[in-house]
Design an enzyme around this catalytic site. Sequence first.
Site, PDB file in Angstrom:
ATOM      1  N   GLU A 117       0.857  -1.199   0.000  1.00  0.00           N
ATOM      2  CA  GLU A 117       0.000   0.000   0.000  1.00  0.00           C
ATOM      3  C   GLU A 117       0.884   1.236   0.000  1.00  0.00           C
ATOM      4  OE1 GLU A 117      -2.017  -0.327   3.737  1.00  0.00           O
ATOM      5  OE2 GLU A 117      -3.139  -2.110   3.137  1.00  0.00           O
ATOM      6  N   LYS A 119       2.323   4.549   1.551  1.00  0.00           N
ATOM      7  CA  LYS A 119       2.414   5.067   2.925  1.00  0.00           C
ATOM      8  C   LYS A 119       1.939   6.515   2.869  1.00  0.00           C
ATOM      9  CE  LYS A 119       5.298   5.127   7.005  1.00  0.00           C
ATOM     10  NZ  LYS A 119       5.126   6.519   7.401  1.00  0.00           N
ATOM     11  N   ASP A 121       0.951  10.213   3.733  1.00  0.00           N
ATOM     12  CA  ASP A 121       1.638  11.177   4.586  1.00  0.00           C
ATOM     13  C   ASP A 121       0.621  12.113   5.237  1.00  0.00           C
ATOM     14  OD1 ASP A 121       3.727  12.354   5.802  1.00  0.00           O
ATOM     15  OD2 ASP A 121       4.504  13.389   4.037  1.00  0.00           O
ATOM     16  N   TYR A 229      -6.577   1.590   6.751  1.00  0.00           N
ATOM     17  CA  TYR A 229      -5.615   0.557   6.365  1.00  0.00           C
ATOM     18  C   TYR A 229      -5.484  -0.564   7.381  1.00  0.00           C
ATOM     19  CZ  TYR A 229      -2.766   3.905   9.023  1.00  0.00           C
ATOM     20  OH  TYR A 229      -2.309   4.776   9.962  1.00  0.00           O
ATOM     21  N   LYS A 318      10.824   3.092   2.797  1.00  0.00           N
ATOM     22  CA  LYS A 318      10.894   4.552   2.646  1.00  0.00           C
ATOM     23  C   LYS A 318      11.494   4.899   1.288  1.00  0.00           C
ATOM     24  CE  LYS A 318      10.409   6.986   5.871  1.00  0.00           C
ATOM     25  NZ  LYS A 318       9.634   7.474   6.994  1.00  0.00           N
ATOM     26  N   CYS A 412      30.501  42.771   6.840  1.00  0.00           N
ATOM     27  CA  CYS A 412      29.097  42.434   7.050  1.00  0.00           C
ATOM     28  C   CYS A 412      28.268  43.032   5.909  1.00  0.00           C
ATOM     29  CB  CYS A 412      28.619  42.986   8.384  1.00  0.00           C
ATOM     30  SG  CYS A 412      26.836  42.866   8.589  1.00  0.00           S
ATOM     31  N   CYS A 415      25.887  45.950   7.549  1.00  0.00           N
ATOM     32  CA  CYS A 415      26.328  47.216   8.138  1.00  0.00           C
ATOM     33  C   CYS A 415      27.715  47.625   7.659  1.00  0.00           C
ATOM     34  CB  CYS A 415      26.304  47.128   9.667  1.00  0.00           C
ATOM     35  SG  CYS A 415      27.575  46.041  10.338  1.00  0.00           S
ATOM     36  N   CYS A 430      29.459  39.197  12.840  1.00  0.00           N
ATOM     37  CA  CYS A 430      29.479  40.642  12.745  1.00  0.00           C
ATOM     38  C   CYS A 430      29.494  41.139  14.185  1.00  0.00           C
ATOM     39  CB  CYS A 430      28.226  41.154  12.021  1.00  0.00           C
ATOM     40  SG  CYS A 430      28.030  42.942  12.212  1.00  0.00           S
ATOM     41  N   CYS A 435      24.481  46.746  14.301  1.00  0.00           N
ATOM     42  CA  CYS A 435      24.215  46.259  12.943  1.00  0.00           C
ATOM     43  C   CYS A 435      22.697  46.098  12.768  1.00  0.00           C
ATOM     44  CB  CYS A 435      24.914  44.921  12.735  1.00  0.00           C
ATOM     45  SG  CYS A 435      24.405  44.099  11.216  1.00  0.00           S
TER      46      CYS A 435
HETATM   47  S1  IVH Z   1      -0.206   0.274   8.886  1.00  0.00           S
HETATM   48  C1  IVH Z   1       0.616  -1.353  13.072  1.00  0.00           C
HETATM   49  N1  IVH Z   1      -0.527   1.302   6.533  1.00  0.00           N
HETATM   50  O1  IVH Z   1       2.550   5.217   9.019  1.00  0.00           O
HETATM   51  C2  IVH Z   1       0.930  -0.621  11.846  1.00  0.00           C
HETATM   52  N2  IVH Z   1       0.322   2.709   8.241  1.00  0.00           N
HETATM   53  O2  IVH Z   1       5.067   4.867  10.413  1.00  0.00           O
HETATM   54  C3  IVH Z   1      -0.149   0.279  11.491  1.00  0.00           C
HETATM   55  N3  IVH Z   1       0.716   4.995   7.537  1.00  0.00           N
HETATM   56  O3  IVH Z   1       1.260   5.547  12.240  1.00  0.00           O
HETATM   57  C4  IVH Z   1       0.176   1.084  10.374  1.00  0.00           C
HETATM   58  N4  IVH Z   1       0.051   4.760   5.465  1.00  0.00           N
HETATM   59  O4  IVH Z   1       0.007   6.716  10.367  1.00  0.00           O
HETATM   60  C5  IVH Z   1      -0.126   1.517   7.786  1.00  0.00           C
HETATM   61  N5  IVH Z   1      -0.909   2.080   4.406  1.00  0.00           N
HETATM   62  C6  IVH Z   1      -0.525   2.291   5.646  1.00  0.00           C
HETATM   63  C7  IVH Z   1      -0.069   3.566   6.079  1.00  0.00           C
HETATM   64  C8  IVH Z   1       0.353   3.718   7.387  1.00  0.00           C
HETATM   65  C9  IVH Z   1       0.523   5.602   6.366  1.00  0.00           C
HETATM   66  C10 IVH Z   1       1.258   5.671   8.728  1.00  0.00           C
HETATM   67  C11 IVH Z   1       0.468   5.447   9.971  1.00  0.00           C
HETATM   68  C12 IVH Z   1       1.432   4.958  10.997  1.00  0.00           C
HETATM   69  C13 IVH Z   1       2.742   5.349  10.395  1.00  0.00           C
HETATM   70  C14 IVH Z   1       3.839   4.434  10.874  1.00  0.00           C
END
Ligand code: IVH
Length: 678
Positions: A117, A119, A121, A229, A318, A412, A415, A430, A435
């Site tokens: 999935e 992640k 933000d 999720y 990441k 500077c 000044c 400075c 200044c």
């Molecule tokens: S699963 C027990 N799935 O990432 C694990 N987390 O770094 C539950 N997050 O606090 C998280 N997208 O806020 C999961 N597809 C996704 C996510 C996700 C974003 C965030 C979530 C979590 C943080 C952990």
Amino acid sequence: MATSKEPADLASVVAGLRDKIRYHNDRYYGDDDPAISDGDYDELVRELVRIEHENPELVTPDSPTQLPGAAAQSSFAEVRHETPMLSLDNAFGIDDLRAWGERMAKLVDTVATFVVEPKLDGLAISILYENGLFVRAATRGNGISGEDVTENVRGINAVAMRLHGPRIPSRIEVRGEIFMRAEAFAALNARREAEGESTFKNPRNAAAGSLRQKDASVTASRELSFNCYQLGVVEGGPELLTHAQTLEWISELGIPVNTEARSIADIEAVGLRCAELQQKRHDLGYDIDGAVVKVDDLAMRERMGSTSKAPRWAIAVKFPPEERTTILTDIMVSIGRTGRATPYAVLEPVFVSGVDVSNATLHNEDEVARKDVRPGDTVIVRRAGDVIPEVLGPVLELRPAGSKPWKFPKKCPECGGPLVRDVTEANAHCVNDECPARVLQQIVYFAGRGAMDIEGLGEERVAQFISAGLLTDLSDIYSLDAKRLEELERMGKKSAQLLLDGIALSKDRPLWRLVVGLGIENVGPVAAQAISATCGHMDQIMTAPISDLVQIQGIGPTIAQSLRDYFDTESNLAMIAKLRVYGLNFDGPLTVEKLDGAPDLSGLTFVLTGSLEGRTREEAAAELAALGAKVASSVSKNTSFVVAGENAGSKLTKAEALGVKVLDEAGLDRVLSEGVPT
Ligand code: IVH
């Protein structure tokens, strides 16, 4: 609009809405024969919430908005999660991912399938439904307990107020992410800009800021999205064997799940899907900062278990920090409050990791020399998440012919006074006390949130006042008058009066704020509070000998010496004399205001490195500790954040290697005032 009606009218509108909602609740639960669509039902509930919110006198205990979950109405009360809301371990790159896949396989022989999935933000949220009705929402907080944001979440259109479909459980906690789509973010910022309000830096901040509102109608006015999720507790649901089935069921209940989730059998293909998501991250319409890979089989997950921090069965892959090239048009030097001269790169604006970057610090003379970046160079700029944008170095093939290494100025830029660099120091200063750049920063600091907190007196205003000759030192703030202010550009009668009111208000701030505002080296809020509480009056602080000062808890010889140096300087005494005449509060004892909505940082570990501009590391540590955070001396993968100031060294490098988030001082300020996004 219903809310503009006469009170008597409103009461009948409310009564009508309540009747309708009760009727539909009965049809839905009692008769199992809903008479309206879920969307229409949600609309009714929202309308009622809106009216009740604006007219609290109309709220009655039997209103459908108060039931069920009547106890959880006060905003931001603490909610203890029934099972901890864990975090995720990180993988950096395919090798980490493979290693994780192998570890999982060992735990259960073979892992049949993974789900990948995006992640998202945003910020994690837990939403509870009972008998199909929305009951409560809570932020993740420290994972053990979070804040009750029920009322705020009720106003979010993306969150269903009741569930639908044939398989509604008696009780279900859904967990997911609240986030803001790029379009909604752009529209919100455009609106705020047009109204002269500050804009949000990125969609995540906008989402967090929109959710944690005391006034739930503000949240409702922001277009927030939600994707589930994961499930927490479930009672009375169908038997689920896999995560894929779970997502399908959640979706059937009317809860949005992410459309990019994919079931993938083998870890190499998982890696490819992660790469694919990385490739299309800017085309999704919302920010993602990685991919989350999860074991699909729920029974396997049970066997794999969790650590106290994160489940073993999931990992966050990441994305590497984003890098872009742009032209470095110039290298300039900025002068800070203490006179420190910091070179920075002026860049042709470039969009990196969700923000436009148009300048980046180059730290000091040696750093510029080491990187050998020159005006006209094409440079590589990197930024990861909240990390300070960084110029990595020049693209040498593209260097214009005849370019010469950049030379640190001897004078500077503000000044014209000398810039002095001690042999033992990396930074030049400075040394001219007058200044204008230093005076500007001193006044901005004095008026800032951490000190006298004068609303409306930001950098732009202060600069304007200085160039108009209205301010020469910070005490001049109190000599400003309406007539002179109104003559200035972009300053109407009303804003002048608001500013003067703010200034007048600041005269009564607690003594420690004034002490902070003076900008005495090494004296931040913690030291200032200790000194003010012990001395009780500015006169005592001004005259206390070092031998007395070091007796105060938390005050060592360095701070004591700084205080003495400051109060032994004639010009400072003259300025303080003026502040006395203007009637500023010089009197203790300490009154520490508990800031409304101060974030809870418990469970987080910070490491501080490099030198900070607005406070010493010790002060930053005290500020963090006051909010429950732990401050450690070395970086490990358990570190939540590294706060990096100027000349940060190996700790910063290690943080980057481990993928620990790095904050600059502005980031630290944000965390101290708003908490951290999960
Ligand atoms: S699963 C027990 N799935 O990432 C694990 N987390 O770094 C539950 N997050 O606090 C998280 N997208 O806020 C999961 N597809 C996704 C996510 C996700 C974003 C965030 C979530 C979590 C943080 C952990």
